[in-house]
Design a protein around this motif. Structure first.
Motif, PDB file in Angstrom:
ATOM      1  N   PHE A  19       0.830  -1.205   0.000  1.00 61.15           N
ATOM      2  CA  PHE A  19       0.000   0.000   0.000  1.00 61.15           C
ATOM      3  C   PHE A  19       0.867   1.259   0.000  1.00 61.15           C
ATOM      4  N   ALA A  20       2.019   1.199   0.672  1.00 60.92           N
ATOM      5  CA  ALA A  20       2.922   2.355   0.667  1.00 60.92           C
ATOM      6  C   ALA A  20       3.365   2.679  -0.760  1.00 60.92           C
ATOM      7  N   PHE A  21       3.672   1.645  -1.540  1.00 58.41           N
ATOM      8  CA  PHE A  21       4.047   1.872  -2.935  1.00 58.41           C
ATOM      9  C   PHE A  21       2.848   2.372  -3.741  1.00 58.41           C
ATOM     10  N   TRP A  22       1.670   1.800  -3.481  1.00 61.68           N
ATOM     11  CA  TRP A  22       0.440   2.242  -4.150  1.00 61.68           C
ATOM     12  C   TRP A  22       0.199   3.732  -3.851  1.00 61.68           C
ATOM     13  N   ALA A  23       0.346   4.099  -2.574  1.00 55.41           N
ATOM     14  CA  ALA A  23       0.114   5.493  -2.179  1.00 55.41           C
ATOM     15  C   ALA A  23       1.080   6.434  -2.900  1.00 55.41           C
ATOM     16  N   TRP A  24       2.322   6.024  -3.020  1.00 56.58           N
ATOM     17  CA  TRP A  24       3.325   6.853  -3.690  1.00 56.58           C
ATOM     18  C   TRP A  24       3.038   6.973  -5.182  1.00 56.58           C
ATOM     19  N   LEU A  25       2.790   5.828  -5.844  1.00 56.62           N
ATOM     20  CA  LEU A  25       2.634   5.851  -7.292  1.00 56.62           C
ATOM     21  C   LEU A  25       1.245   6.245  -7.771  1.00 56.62           C
ATOM     22  N   ARG A  26       0.225   5.870  -7.033  1.00 53.08           N
ATOM     23  CA  ARG A  26      -1.137   6.072  -7.522  1.00 53.08           C
ATOM     24  C   ARG A  26      -1.890   7.195  -6.821  1.00 53.08           C
ATOM     25  N   MET A  27      -1.421   7.561  -5.618  1.00 50.99           N
ATOM     26  CA  MET A  27      -2.139   8.577  -4.852  1.00 50.99           C
ATOM     27  C   MET A  27      -1.336   9.866  -4.690  1.00 50.99           C
ATOM     28  N   GLY A  28      -0.147   9.894  -5.280  1.00 49.38           N
ATOM     29  CA  GLY A  28       0.667  11.107  -5.238  1.00 49.38           C
ATOM     30  C   GLY A  28       1.298  11.404  -3.885  1.00 49.38           C
ATOM     31  N   LYS A  29       1.440  10.402  -3.035  1.00 45.06           N
ATOM     32  CA  LYS A  29       2.067  10.619  -1.725  1.00 45.06           C
ATOM     33  C   LYS A  29       3.571  10.790  -1.904  1.00 45.06           C
ATOM     34  N   SER A  30       4.213  11.282  -0.874  1.00 47.48           N
ATOM     35  CA  SER A  30       5.646  11.529  -0.875  1.00 47.48           C
ATOM     36  C   SER A  30       6.432  10.226  -1.026  1.00 47.48           C
ATOM     37  N   PRO A  31       7.599  10.277  -1.685  1.00 49.44           N
ATOM     38  CA  PRO A  31       8.456   9.091  -1.762  1.00 49.44           C
ATOM     39  C   PRO A  31       8.919   8.601  -0.383  1.00 49.44           C
ATOM     40  N   VAL A  32       8.767   9.414   0.631  1.00 51.31           N
ATOM     41  CA  VAL A  32       9.118   9.013   1.991  1.00 51.31           C
ATOM     42  C   VAL A  32       8.273   7.804   2.424  1.00 51.31           C
ATOM     43  N   TRP A  33       7.103   7.642   1.836  1.00 51.27           N
ATOM     44  CA  TRP A  33       6.252   6.480   2.132  1.00 51.27           C
ATOM     45  C   TRP A  33       6.969   5.168   1.811  1.00 51.27           C
ATOM     46  N   LEU A  34       7.957   5.216   0.923  1.00 52.45           N
ATOM     47  CA  LEU A  34       8.663   3.999   0.531  1.00 52.45           C
ATOM     48  C   LEU A  34       9.534   3.436   1.647  1.00 52.45           C
ATOM     49  N   VAL A  35       9.986   4.287   2.549  1.00 56.56           N
ATOM     50  CA  VAL A  35      10.861   3.816   3.639  1.00 56.56           C
ATOM     51  C   VAL A  35      10.123   2.832   4.545  1.00 56.56           C
ATOM     52  N   PRO A  36       8.992   3.215   5.155  1.00 57.99           N
ATOM     53  CA  PRO A  36       8.284   2.211   5.957  1.00 57.99           C
ATOM     54  C   PRO A  36       7.714   1.084   5.104  1.00 57.99           C
TER      55      PRO A  36
END
Length: 108
Positions: A19-36
């Motif tokens: 979901f963190a990757f989904w949020a980054w790629l599909r929801m425009g969230k910060s790349p910081v989401w990739l760390v957790p």
């Protein structure tokens, strides 16, 4: 029982990581989401190796049913979309299959 707890923990970690990757790629969230997200995926892999199974493939196959149910719970709890009857029927079938793989005797 311990295997089921490990499977549930692995499923939650995998879904959270993905979901963190989904949020980054599909929801425009910060790349910081990739760390957790990466940390959660590492936790997922580690938990899956803790399952008491002599063959990795069988452990992964049984995990599939637990993952499907967990994904539908994520859909409902995190995304606010209630699973429909076909989702529930499909999940029940998958859990039956996972139970056969996990609990019935296999040739040695």
């Amino acid at each position: 029982m311990q295997s089921i707890i490990l499977y549930i923990g692995a499923a939650l970690a995998e879904i959270a990581g993905c979901f963190a990757f989904w949020a980054w790629l599909r929801m425009g969230k910060s790349p910081v989401w990739l760390v957790p997200g990466c940390g959660a995926l590492v936790l997922f892999a580690w938990l899956l190796t803790r399952v008491d199974a002599s063959e990795a493939g069988r452990a992964y196959a049984a995990y599939g049913g637990i993952y499907i149910v967990s994904a539908l719970l994520w859909l409902w709890g995190a995304e606010g979309v209630r699973p429909d009857r076909w989702d529930l029927i499909g999940a029940a079938l998958c859990l039956c299959g996972a139970g056969v793989i996990l609990f019935l005797p296999h040739r040695v």
